[in-house]
Enzyme design. Structure first.
Site, PDB file in Angstrom:
ATOM      1  N   TYR A 123       0.635  -1.298  -0.223  1.00  0.00           N
ATOM      2  CA  TYR A 123       0.102  -0.003   0.129  1.00  0.00           C
ATOM      3  C   TYR A 123       0.878   1.270  -0.035  1.00  0.00           C
ATOM      4  O   TYR A 123       0.583   2.088  -0.917  1.00  0.00           O
ATOM      5  CB  TYR A 123      -1.088   0.224   1.149  1.00  0.00           C
TER       6      TYR A 123
ATOM      7  N   GLU B 215       2.001   6.211  -7.111  1.00  0.00           N
ATOM      8  CA  GLU B 215       0.726   7.090  -7.581  1.00  0.00           C
ATOM      9  C   GLU B 215       1.037   8.512  -7.422  1.00  0.00           C
ATOM     10  O   GLU B 215       0.771   9.449  -8.168  1.00  0.00           O
ATOM     11  CB  GLU B 215      -0.554   6.632  -6.912  1.00  0.00           C
TER      12      GLU B 215
END
Length: 155
Positions: free
Chosen positions: A74, A81
């Site tokens: 994560y 991102e």
């Protein structure tokens, strides 16, 4: 809701950043590699676990990886991102200033969303691997639906 947040972020990155901005600093960056690697590992483990579950086979190693790898993947995926969106900001401003604001707003929203997704996965991990699930770990690491049925019959 957590699935919606994950799908939204993937669409934002694939269509709203990578598709729109065909620039080397975006498409050939280490951030892209980090992001795609985190996504790929996550999906390979997740869908292998789901596919085997559909035919009644539970591989404990896959179950364990499914509910443990997020601790690393994560933050790695989100870092990739955010770095991709950061690299797109100057190009977004050149296309339309509002698009830059849209990307910035999404970047600002990432920490609370990450917190929600991360804590959700921590709860899921405790629910699946903690307590009773850990005590029912199959010997040899693989259980079939007949093993599960025989355990239920014994109860």
């Amino acid at each position: 809701m957590t699935v919606l947040m994950q799908v939204y972020s993937r669409l934002l990155l694939v269509w709203g950043t990578l598709y729109v901005f065909d620039y080397p600093e975006i498409r050939a960056s280490p951030a892209l590699v980090l992001m795609v690697l985190a996504w790929s590992i996550t999906e390979c483990v997740r869908y292998s676990h789901y596919a085997l579950s559909l035919v009644g086979i539970e591989v404990y190693a896959l179950l364990y990886l499914r509910y443990t790898m997020f601790y690393v993947l994560y933050p790695a995926g989100v870092s990739g991102e955010l770095l991709e969106m950061w690299a797109a900001l100057p190009h977004a401003a050149a296309i339309r200033p509002a698009f830059k604001g849209f990307l910035l707003l999404n970047m600002i929203n990432y920490p609370p969303v990450l917190y929600k997704l991360y804590t959700h996965m921590m709860r899921q991990r405790r629910k699946v691997l903690g307590g009773e699930a850990a005590n029912n770990k199959p010997k040899g690491g693989i259980a079939t639906s007949s093993d599960a049925a025989s355990k239920k019959k014994k109860l």
